[in-house]
Design an enzyme around this catalytic site. Structure first.
Site, mmCIF file in Angstrom:
data_model
loop_
_atom_site.group_PDB
_atom_site.id
_atom_site.type_symbol
_atom_site.label_atom_id
_atom_site.label_comp_id
_atom_site.label_asym_id
_atom_site.label_seq_id
_atom_site.Cartn_x
_atom_site.Cartn_y
_atom_site.Cartn_z
ATOM 1 N N GLU A 133 26.418 4.036 -59.141
ATOM 2 C CA GLU A 133 26.350 5.455 -58.881
ATOM 3 C C GLU A 133 27.146 6.362 -59.905
ATOM 4 O O GLU A 133 28.697 6.331 -59.650
ATOM 5 C CB GLU A 133 26.392 6.050 -57.386
ATOM 6 C CG GLU A 133 26.280 7.555 -57.129
ATOM 7 C CD GLU A 133 25.760 7.862 -55.781
ATOM 8 O OE1 GLU A 133 25.858 7.144 -55.037
ATOM 9 O OE2 GLU A 133 25.927 9.159 -55.434
ATOM 10 N N LYS A 148 23.236 -2.565 -47.256
ATOM 11 C CA LYS A 148 24.013 -2.163 -48.563
ATOM 12 C C LYS A 148 25.285 -1.537 -47.986
ATOM 13 O O LYS A 148 25.384 -0.846 -46.773
ATOM 14 C CB LYS A 148 23.338 -0.967 -49.285
ATOM 15 C CG LYS A 148 24.109 -0.370 -50.504
ATOM 16 C CD LYS A 148 23.471 0.493 -51.255
ATOM 17 C CE LYS A 148 23.228 2.021 -50.944
ATOM 18 N NZ LYS A 148 24.347 2.838 -50.444
ATOM 19 N N GLU A 168 29.447 -0.054 -49.306
ATOM 20 C CA GLU A 168 30.053 0.635 -50.482
ATOM 21 C C GLU A 168 31.437 0.330 -50.737
ATOM 22 O O GLU A 168 32.202 -0.164 -49.822
ATOM 23 C CB GLU A 168 30.293 2.304 -50.362
ATOM 24 C CG GLU A 168 28.744 3.056 -50.017
ATOM 25 C CD GLU A 168 29.011 4.618 -49.978
ATOM 26 O OE1 GLU A 168 30.113 4.944 -49.924
ATOM 27 O OE2 GLU A 168 28.031 5.062 -49.613
ATOM 28 N N ASP A 194 22.266 6.286 -46.001
ATOM 29 C CA ASP A 194 23.240 7.175 -45.211
ATOM 30 C C ASP A 194 23.260 8.770 -45.723
ATOM 31 O O ASP A 194 23.478 9.615 -45.088
ATOM 32 C CB ASP A 194 24.539 6.798 -45.029
ATOM 33 C CG ASP A 194 25.297 6.730 -46.041
ATOM 34 O OD1 ASP A 194 24.960 6.892 -47.104
ATOM 35 O OD2 ASP A 194 26.662 6.269 -45.950
ATOM 36 N N SER A 195 22.316 8.673 -46.962
ATOM 37 C CA SER A 195 22.098 10.033 -47.111
ATOM 38 C C SER A 195 21.036 10.954 -46.183
ATOM 39 O O SER A 195 20.925 11.991 -46.406
ATOM 40 C CB SER A 195 21.324 10.193 -48.802
ATOM 41 O OG SER A 195 20.330 9.274 -48.613
ATOM 42 N N ASP A 215 21.348 1.246 -45.150
ATOM 43 C CA ASP A 215 22.830 1.204 -45.516
ATOM 44 C C ASP A 215 23.696 1.280 -44.245
ATOM 45 O O ASP A 215 23.363 1.808 -43.157
ATOM 46 C CB ASP A 215 22.890 3.134 -45.943
ATOM 47 C CG ASP A 215 23.506 3.101 -47.240
ATOM 48 O OD1 ASP A 215 23.961 2.407 -47.762
ATOM 49 O OD2 ASP A 215 23.226 4.108 -47.883
HETATM 50 O O1 KIV Z 1 22.583 6.882 -49.227
HETATM 51 C C1 KIV Z 1 21.877 6.845 -50.349
HETATM 52 O O2 KIV Z 1 20.935 7.604 -50.570
HETATM 53 C C2 KIV Z 1 22.523 6.195 -51.257
HETATM 54 C C3 KIV Z 1 21.836 6.199 -52.620
HETATM 55 C C4 KIV Z 1 22.079 7.550 -53.338
HETATM 56 C C5 KIV Z 1 22.130 5.124 -53.571
HETATM 57 O O3 KIV Z 1 23.415 5.521 -51.225
#
Ligand code: KIV
Length: 266
Positions: free
Chosen positions: A181, A113, A115, A44-45, A83
């Site tokens: 992280e 993924k 969090e 989600d970056s 994500d």
């Molecule tokens: O969204 C992302 O890029 C991440 C990584 C930093 C692990 O969650």
């Protein structure tokens, strides 16, 4: 060559280091896949790397599915992990299962993924029961930025014990792997040796079972703040800027196009 599978990722623990990189579109995913990177994370970056947003909070399911599908279309070797965006899984187990299912059905991801720790254990169990492979993410969890008060190192001192315990519970809940992280290397090392699933570090030192970086950071395309844990393997910002200036100058001077770029008249 077939795509890396979740059982292969688990089996790699203790055998070899795992490599993961983010990618958000087919163009970049093609290169990542070609370079035998085990896993592509459609993080989600995406928000900051490709959508011009200031944090990850506004990314939607539609954004993530759109970009995950673009990556999945060209990933022949790497496992694609999507994500789950902020508020797409936290509200209930049903919400988590239904949205994670969309990542596999519509985005063609091989895993998702999420969090967080304790508060989402039942959600992870629900997704795993539904046949969806889940990667956990502890330490600095950017979706909780409002609570954390900034992008800071997590798990120093006694706070580390909570992360260690949560890591064990995430494994019990069924996660096949865990991102750590921005935690001290000593803590990451203890977590890694206490788990039988692989840890993937970002700002978590060398003892994790694998590493992940945001591809824009690795390629030197991020012109804003660069965290301490990033290693730039290229300066694409410099290369791109130089190329675009040359193009503008050549068009303005009439040097481009020349006869070699033109079709013949007959
Ligand atoms: O969204 C992302 O890029 C991440 C990584 C930093 C692990 O969650």
């Amino acid at each position: 060559m077939a795509r890396t599978t979740v059982p292969q990722v688990i089996k790699a623990k203790g055998q070899r280091k795992l490599c993961m990189l983010t990618a958000y579109d087919s163009a970049m995913a093609f290169f990542v896949d070609q370079c035998e990177i085990d896993m592509i994370l459609v993080g989600d970056s995406l928000a900051m790397a490709a959508l011009g947003q200031v944090d990850t909070l506004s990314v939607t399911m539609e954004d993530m599915i759109h970009h995950t599908l673009a990556v999945s279309r060209v990933a022949n070797q790497s496992l694609v992990i999507a994500d789950m965006p902020f508020m797409s899984y936290q509200a209930s187990v049903e919400q988590a299962v239904s949205n994670a299912g969309r990542m596999l059905k519509e985005g063609r991801a091989g895993a998702v993924k999420v969090e967080g720790g304790e508060s989402i254990f039942p959600h992870i169990q629900g997704m795993v029961k539904a046949g969806i492979p889940v990667m956990g993410h502890l330490g600095l969890t950017p979706q909780s930025i409002a609570q954390l008060g900034g992008y800071k190192v997590q798990g120093r001192g006694s706070a580390g014990e909570k992360i260690l315990q949560e890591a064990g519970r995430l494994e019990q809940a069924g996660c096949f792997s865990l991102v750590l992280e921005a935690v001290p290397p000593g803590l990451a090392s203890r977590i890694t040796s206490s788990l039988s699933i692989p840890t993937i570090g970002i700002g978590a030192g060398p003892d994790c079972d694998g590493q992940v970086l945001v591809i824009n950071d690795l390629l030197g395309m991020n012109t804003k703040f660069t965290p301490r844990f990033v290693k730039k393997y290229a300066d694409l910002a410099g290369i791109i800027t130089e190329a675009l200036h040359r193009y503008r100058r050549e068009v303005q001077r009439g040097d481009f196009p020349d006869s070699s770029h033109c079709y013949k008249d007959d």
